[in-house]
Design a protein around this motif. Structure first.
Motif, PDB file in Angstrom:
ATOM      1  N   ASN A 148      51.504  69.558  38.316  1.00  0.00           N
ATOM      2  CA  ASN A 148      52.814  69.424  38.975  1.00  0.00           C
ATOM      3  C   ASN A 148      53.728  68.370  38.372  1.00  0.00           C
ATOM      4  OD1 ASN A 148      52.220  71.465  40.986  1.00  0.00           O
ATOM      5  ND2 ASN A 148      50.838  69.950  41.899  1.00  0.00           N
ATOM      6  N   TRP A 149      53.343  67.840  37.211  1.00  0.00           N
ATOM      7  CA  TRP A 149      54.248  66.951  36.500  1.00  0.00           C
ATOM      8  C   TRP A 149      55.080  67.734  35.464  1.00  0.00           C
ATOM      9  CZ3 TRP A 149      55.673  62.254  37.851  1.00  0.00           C
ATOM     10  CH2 TRP A 149      54.845  61.499  38.695  1.00  0.00           C
ATOM     11  N   VAL A 155      54.654  55.990  52.074  1.00  0.00           N
ATOM     12  CA  VAL A 155      55.900  56.562  52.584  1.00  0.00           C
ATOM     13  C   VAL A 155      56.491  55.721  53.723  1.00  0.00           C
ATOM     14  CG1 VAL A 155      55.269  58.898  51.893  1.00  0.00           C
ATOM     15  CG2 VAL A 155      54.661  58.091  54.187  1.00  0.00           C
ATOM     16  N   ARG A 208      58.686  58.153  48.981  1.00  0.00           N
ATOM     17  CA  ARG A 208      57.949  59.405  49.105  1.00  0.00           C
ATOM     18  C   ARG A 208      56.717  59.358  48.199  1.00  0.00           C
ATOM     19  NH1 ARG A 208      62.668  60.769  46.238  1.00  0.00           N
ATOM     20  NH2 ARG A 208      62.315  61.470  44.101  1.00  0.00           N
ATOM     21  N   PHE A 209      55.746  60.160  48.556  1.00  0.00           N
ATOM     22  CA  PHE A 209      54.526  60.301  47.761  1.00  0.00           C
ATOM     23  C   PHE A 209      54.079  61.744  47.884  1.00  0.00           C
ATOM     24  CE2 PHE A 209      50.028  60.351  46.892  1.00  0.00           C
ATOM     25  CZ  PHE A 209      49.864  59.434  45.862  1.00  0.00           C
ATOM     26  N   ASP A 210      53.992  62.437  46.756  1.00  0.00           N
ATOM     27  CA  ASP A 210      53.615  63.847  46.740  1.00  0.00           C
ATOM     28  C   ASP A 210      52.125  63.948  46.427  1.00  0.00           C
ATOM     29  OD1 ASP A 210      53.213  66.530  46.398  1.00  0.00           O
ATOM     30  OD2 ASP A 210      54.765  66.809  44.882  1.00  0.00           O
ATOM     31  N   PRO A 211      51.292  64.260  47.420  1.00  0.00           N
ATOM     32  CA  PRO A 211      49.842  64.312  47.166  1.00  0.00           C
ATOM     33  C   PRO A 211      49.441  65.400  46.184  1.00  0.00           C
ATOM     34  CG  PRO A 211      50.353  65.142  49.364  1.00  0.00           C
ATOM     35  CD  PRO A 211      51.620  64.543  48.828  1.00  0.00           C
ATOM     36  N   ALA A 212      50.320  66.370  45.938  1.00  0.00           N
ATOM     37  CA  ALA A 212      50.003  67.432  44.985  1.00  0.00           C
ATOM     38  C   ALA A 212      50.101  66.958  43.542  1.00  0.00           C
ATOM     39  CB  ALA A 212      50.935  68.625  45.205  1.00  0.00           C
ATOM     40  N   LYS A 213      50.742  65.816  43.302  1.00  0.00           N
ATOM     41  CA  LYS A 213      50.846  65.333  41.921  1.00  0.00           C
ATOM     42  C   LYS A 213      50.620  63.841  41.760  1.00  0.00           C
ATOM     43  CE  LYS A 213      55.783  64.283  41.499  1.00  0.00           C
ATOM     44  NZ  LYS A 213      56.985  64.412  40.650  1.00  0.00           N
ATOM     45  N   ASP A 214      50.976  63.037  42.766  1.00  0.00           N
ATOM     46  CA  ASP A 214      51.043  61.594  42.551  1.00  0.00           C
ATOM     47  C   ASP A 214      49.699  60.880  42.553  1.00  0.00           C
ATOM     48  OD1 ASP A 214      53.782  61.456  42.159  1.00  0.00           O
ATOM     49  OD2 ASP A 214      54.211  61.345  44.307  1.00  0.00           O
ATOM     50  N   GLY A 225      57.896  56.782  44.564  1.00  0.00           N
ATOM     51  CA  GLY A 225      57.814  58.185  44.202  1.00  0.00           C
ATOM     52  C   GLY A 225      58.974  58.740  43.425  1.00  0.00           C
ATOM     53  N   GLU A 248      49.333  58.783  50.514  1.00  0.00           N
ATOM     54  CA  GLU A 248      50.312  59.695  51.104  1.00  0.00           C
ATOM     55  C   GLU A 248      50.735  59.252  52.503  1.00  0.00           C
ATOM     56  OE1 GLU A 248      47.624  63.417  52.336  1.00  0.00           O
ATOM     57  OE2 GLU A 248      46.978  62.360  50.527  1.00  0.00           O
TER      58      GLU A 248
END
Length: 541
Positions: free
Chosen positions: A540-541, A477, A513-519, A80, A473
């Motif tokens: 979100n990028w 992580v 980490r992994f951001d579910p809102a963008k990744d 991430g 997600e």
């Protein structure tokens, strides 16, 4: 066919060496003049052969994006830490492939004017449409909706400034191209040994099965679209391949990824990337053995622990499982695919160390070494001619099983026997039935996913499976953990971090980490946004 196709690909590379790297990718008019070129079947075949150079090569290190393999340095996708890039080779290469395919689709009909049969023209257009679908599926997985360019563009074409098409528009375009390919392409039997390596009807069906399963499950677990429509498409395409009787599983799982698994005699292979003819007649080679030995994609404990015991139970449930005290005990009473995928003590290794004992932790950081495509002679030569498997029948069986389950939230024992249990039989483990799962507190969904996990290990599927299941997600992580640290075997020459229970700790959870809102989508390359103001960045990028 390998010799013929590879030589023609080599010629195609020379013919197209001056392709521009820009998104328009115009072929200079002086290079392939239409009146001079599009006249014969040989011309069509030569143009189509260039498309095969875009098939993915070896070694496949895509599982480094996931929790299944780790290289010698952290991976920004897996942990991430990546940022939106200025350029992206995958984005550019996919559009180059699409442009080359569009050129054939538009120009091939010119050969009708010189007497080339309509069926022959359609066949090469079908190959081009398969590869156009391949290019768009590659983009679709990563970026979602992208600009759909279905014709050859000029510098002033308005499509250059078009916004991205929707996900549904892109996937429907993929289906449409593959439907044409299924209709017009020959079967593997019709291709025969002489034309082994070319795109077949079942290859088009298999790619359709793959793409539809991806979008069907992604839409189901991410909560958008008509997931049942896509899963039904995947199920039908998979079943059409099964019913065709064109393919079957190869007897030896290990030899699938060795020279012994090459050619028409291996009916499991649906599509491969062909490499050099021989060590004395080199056209194209890879160096998988050297790269794997140097730690390009070392398997993790997460992958190894996924393999069942011979009784069909996972290690946390099976009475057969004992915590290993020496490295060979990792493989005791396990699915045979484990010892065909991971190097174990006693295996043939490298020229300077002919017999493998234990991983060199300075290179294979997890303490595990991938065995697929690993060949001692190739290591010595520093080049290999082993073909790279792109699509195989085992994946089709897995697609069918998963699509069936996700459509109905259940699967019959008959369908498990048709699919999952064929793979388990090859791995020499107990079969899966609904009664067995119920009696042992197992989830059928998880067992279907497990089967996919181990059958397709280190072949580049794991990351995309986590993406479509919406479990990235959760899984990405977690820390990256390797083999149990067998001090008597690994020694103390290399300092390593260990977990409390003595497993090799490769990367701690605090660094992942992994951001579910963008990744769940990849960032559009920044340069592409600058070139096309109507193209918008992913969220979100």
């Amino acid at each position: 066919m390998k010799k013929t196709l590879l030589k023609h690909i080599s010629l195609a590379l020379l013919l197209t060496a001056s392709l521009s790297a820009c998104d328009v990718d115009r072929i200079p008019e002086t290079q392939l003049s239409d009146p001079a070129f599009w006249k014969t079947e040989r011309d069509l075949q030569g143009a189509a052969n260039f498309l095969y150079t875009y098939l993915p090569g070896l070694p496949n290190t895509d599982d480094n994006w996931s929790d299944d393999t780790y290289a010698r340095a952290p991976n920004g996708i897996s942990d991430g830490t990546r940022i939106a890039p200025a350029t992206d080779g995958t984005y550019n290469n996919s559009y180059q492939l699409i442009r080359a395919a569009n050129n054939i689709i538009e120009k091939a009909p010119l050969a009708l004017n010189t007497g080339v049969a309509p069926a022959t023209v359609d066949r090469y257009i079908a190959e081009a449409r398969f590869f156009r679908a391949w290019g768009y599926y590659t983009l679709f997985q990563r970026y979602g909706g992208v600009p759909l360019i279905l014709s050859v563009l000029k510098e002033n074409s308005p499509e250059l400034f078009a916004p991205a098409s929707t996900r549904e528009e892109v996937i429907q375009s993929i289906y449409k191209d593959l439907d044409f390919a299924v209709e017009k392409l020959p079967t593997p039997t019709q291709l025969g040994t002489a034309n082994y390596g070319r795109i077949s009807k079942t290859a088009a069906l298999a790619l359709k099965s793959r793409a539809a399963l991806f979008e069907g499950t992604r839409s189901k677990f991410h909560g958008y679209g008509d997931y049942k429509a896509h899963l039904s498409i995947s199920l039908a395409a998979s079943k059409a391949i099964i019913d065709s009787k064109e393919h079957d599983l190869f007897a030896s799982y290990y030899n699938l990824f060795q020279l012994a698994g090459e050619g028409r005699q291996n009916r499991e292979n649906i599509l491969v990337k062909q490499y050099g003819v021989s060590t004395s007649e080199i056209v194209l080679t890879h160096a998988a053995a050297r790269n794997l030995e140097n730690g390009a994609a070392s398997p993790t404990r997460n992958l190894v622990d996924s393999y069942l015991m011979t009784d069909g139970l996972p290690i946390e449930k099976s009475p057969l499982y004992k915590k290993p005290t020496v490295s060979t005990e990792v493989f005791s009473n396990r699915d045979e695919r484990l010892s065909s995928t991971i190097m174990r003590s006693g295996d043939s290794y490298i020229g300077t160390n002919p017999i493998f004992s234990v991983s060199v932790l300075a290179f294979q950081l997890t303490g595990f070494l991938s065995k697929k495509y690993f060949n001692t002679d190739d290591w010595t030569l520093q080049r290999s001619n082993i073909d790279g498997v792109v699509i195989r029948y085992a994946e089709v069986l897995l697609n069918y099983a998963e699509a069936s389950y996700e459509l109905n939230e259940s699967i019959s024992d008959a369908d498990l026997e048709l699919t999952i249990n064929k793979l388990r039989t090859r791995g020499k483990i107990a079969k899966l039935t609904n009664a067995f799962a119920s009696a042992n507190g197992l989830s059928i969904r998880n067992e279907i996913r497990r089967e996919r996990h181990v059958e397709l290990a280190v072949e580049g599927f794991r990351y995309w499976d986590l993406i479509r299941w919406k479990t990235a997600e959760v899984e990405l992580v977690k820390p990256i953990i390797g083999n149990f640290f067998f001090k008597s075997e690994f020694g103390t020459a290399t300092a390593v971090k260990l977990t409390a229970d003595n497993y090799i700790l490769v990367q701690e959870a605090t660094f992942r980490r992994f951001d579910p809102a963008k990744d769940y989508l990849w960032p559009i390359p920044i340069n592409e946004l600058a070139l096309n103001p109507n193209l918008k960045q992913n969220p979100n990028w």
